[in-house]
Design a protein around this motif. Structure first.
Motif, mmCIF file in Angstrom:
data_model
loop_
_atom_site.group_PDB
_atom_site.id
_atom_site.type_symbol
_atom_site.label_atom_id
_atom_site.label_comp_id
_atom_site.label_asym_id
_atom_site.label_seq_id
_atom_site.Cartn_x
_atom_site.Cartn_y
_atom_site.Cartn_z
ATOM 1 N N ARG A 132 46.808 -17.617 11.136
ATOM 2 C CA ARG A 132 46.066 -17.525 9.999
ATOM 3 C C ARG A 132 45.579 -18.935 9.568
ATOM 4 O O ARG A 132 44.311 -19.041 9.170
ATOM 5 C CB ARG A 132 46.783 -16.709 8.896
ATOM 6 N N GLU A 135 42.534 -19.815 11.713
ATOM 7 C CA GLU A 135 41.341 -19.051 11.102
ATOM 8 C C GLU A 135 40.707 -19.581 9.923
ATOM 9 O O GLU A 135 39.372 -19.806 9.747
ATOM 10 C CB GLU A 135 41.715 -17.506 11.008
ATOM 11 N N ARG A 136 41.500 -20.242 8.905
ATOM 12 C CA ARG A 136 41.014 -20.856 7.575
ATOM 13 C C ARG A 136 40.366 -21.862 8.006
ATOM 14 O O ARG A 136 39.489 -22.395 7.483
ATOM 15 C CB ARG A 136 42.204 -20.853 6.682
ATOM 16 N N GLN A 137 40.934 -22.668 8.947
ATOM 17 C CA GLN A 137 40.691 -24.254 9.267
ATOM 18 C C GLN A 137 39.193 -23.935 9.949
ATOM 19 O O GLN A 137 38.140 -24.804 9.711
ATOM 20 C CB GLN A 137 41.584 -24.962 10.230
ATOM 21 N N LYS A 138 38.811 -23.088 10.703
ATOM 22 C CA LYS A 138 37.515 -22.558 11.328
ATOM 23 C C LYS A 138 36.571 -22.501 10.351
ATOM 24 O O LYS A 138 35.628 -22.823 10.393
ATOM 25 C CB LYS A 138 37.712 -21.555 12.258
ATOM 26 N N GLN A 139 36.884 -21.587 9.086
ATOM 27 C CA GLN A 139 35.865 -21.265 8.279
ATOM 28 C C GLN A 139 35.483 -22.286 7.326
ATOM 29 O O GLN A 139 34.402 -22.558 6.928
ATOM 30 C CB GLN A 139 36.470 -20.148 7.393
ATOM 31 N N LEU A 140 36.671 -23.344 7.195
ATOM 32 C CA LEU A 140 36.391 -24.511 6.290
ATOM 33 C C LEU A 140 35.396 -25.536 7.279
ATOM 34 O O LEU A 140 34.283 -26.356 6.720
ATOM 35 C CB LEU A 140 37.640 -25.428 5.839
ATOM 36 N N ASP A 142 33.111 -24.551 9.592
ATOM 37 C CA ASP A 142 31.895 -24.007 9.522
ATOM 38 C C ASP A 142 31.205 -24.491 8.188
ATOM 39 O O ASP A 142 29.845 -24.435 8.178
ATOM 40 C CB ASP A 142 32.034 -22.406 9.801
ATOM 41 N N LYS A 143 31.739 -24.545 7.280
ATOM 42 C CA LYS A 143 31.194 -24.816 5.944
ATOM 43 C C LYS A 143 31.080 -26.396 5.789
ATOM 44 O O LYS A 143 30.688 -26.903 4.526
ATOM 45 C CB LYS A 143 31.696 -24.259 4.599
ATOM 46 N N TYR A 145 33.561 -28.504 5.251
ATOM 47 C CA TYR A 145 34.439 -28.945 4.212
ATOM 48 C C TYR A 145 35.566 -29.879 5.095
ATOM 49 O O TYR A 145 36.178 -30.548 4.388
ATOM 50 C CB TYR A 145 34.992 -27.751 3.591
#
Length: 362
Positions: A132, A135-140, A142-143, A145
């Motif tokens: 999990r 997955e959060r680090q990937k989303q960050l 991609d933005k 951040y």
């Protein structure tokens, strides 16, 4: 000179007549009777029923002793040390494949397996958390951040948790496998031949516990001398004979092992018995080999002519003067009403069919 007086006439009895006749012949009464009582009468050998010892041609078969073996016979032993706490079979029981035969004390192994299962659950929880987080680090990322380095660290933590979970799962599997070593199960459908332990015995690795064999796959194993093995034809029709069986058995497969025992100078002959043959491992058997010209003519006599007295086996043979003579013989196989004589008698000799009557003649 006095006159002679006439003698009175006395009646002659039968004894007196016999005495007068005996006196004339020089024999007195009673002499013949005493002679008859003093000398035993000579018994002349009466004509006893006899039969000639028959010759049954040249022996084209040779027999060798063998033993019944199980094609599949397994000695089950323990792989780990432990005390026998459950014994569920005995000799002679029929078992199914996978059936539990005995159980060893596995409390320590069970605790180890439980600890391994707990470690697996912990490793899977850590793997889920790492998944999990990645997955959060990937989303960050991609933005835009976080940096690439932060994403790489999250991915490394995820893969580490995944590897640790796999390692704990393998360790738990090994612990479960180790606990299964304390359970001894039947490898196939068979019969328990021997149980070598009792409740409370200490089982050690390699110590025989239970012997099981497959009763549907049996064979006769016989040691054939090299002299006979060399005479066996390539398509020899070998037969097997079991102790107590009424007829011989034709094996489904014949195998002569190529190696020779240097101690006995013999080769092992294996005869696979047909399925359903009633026999047990260790039973005495005999293999009949069709070896042409393997011996001399067989001599057969009627079974009723054989005399058995303790350890003596003999027949009465009619002598030249007609008197029966007791002769020791060595017997072979019985064929109906006749028995084979291996030694002590030759073909054509007359054997007495009534041994009891022959024994009374001196």
């Amino acid at each position: 000179m006095s006159a002679l007086l006439p003698l009175p006439r006395l009646p002659l009895t039968a004894l007196a007549v016999a005495a007068l006749l005996g006196a004339a012949a020089g024999v007195w009464p009673g002499a013949g009777i005493a002679s008859a009582q003093g000398t035993a009468p000579t018994t002349q050998p009466s004509r006893l029923p006899t039969a000639p010892a028959q010759s049954r041609g040249t022996a084209e078969q040779a027999s060798v002793d063998g033993v019944v073996e199980a094609v599949r016979q397994t000695v089950l032993a323990a792989q780990v040390p432990g005390a026998v706490v459950a014994l569920q079979v005995k000799a002679g029981d029929r078992v199914k494949a996978g059936q539990l035969l005995l159980r060893l004390d596995a409390r320590a192994a069970e605790q180890t397996a439980a600890a391994g299962a707990a470690q697996v659950r912990a490793a899977r929880a850590a793997q889920d958390a790492a998944t999990r987080e990645f997955e959060r680090q990937k989303q960050l990322f991609d933005k835009a951040y976080i940096s690439q380095a932060a994403l790489d660290r999250a991915e490394a933590q995820y893969k580490t948790a995944q590897a640790e979970a796999a390692a704990q799962l393998a360790s738990a599997g090994a612990a479960r496998t180790q606990s299964d070593f304390y359970l001894v199960r039947a490898p196939y459908d068979g019969v328990i031949a021997e149980v070598g332990v009792v409740l409370g015995d200490m089982a050690m690795p390699g110590k025989p516990l239970v012997t099981v064999y497959d009763p549907t796959a049996l064979r006769v194993s016989a040691a054939v001398p090299q002299t006979l093995a060399a005479k066996l034809p390539a398509d020899a029709k070998v037969q097997a004979e079991l102790a107590g069986a009424a007829a011989r058995i034709t094996p489904v497969r014949t195998q002569l092992l190529p190696t020779v025992d240097p101690a006995t100078h013999s080769q092992t002959l294996r005869l696979d018995l047909p399925p359903g043959t009633t026999a047990v491992p260790g039973q005495f058997a005999r293999a009949w080999l069709p070896v042409a010209g393997s011996g001399d003519a067989r001599v057969l006599v009627p079974a009723q002519a054989v005399v058995r007295r303790a350890e003596l086996t003999a027949v009465y043979v009619a002598g030249a003067d007609g008197k029966p003579l007791l002769r020791q013989v060595r017997l072979g196989r019985t064929e109906g009403a006749q028995v084979e004589v291996l030694s002590g008698l030759t073909a054509g000799e007359q054997v007495v069919l009534d041994p009891q009557a022959a024994a009374r003649i001196r």
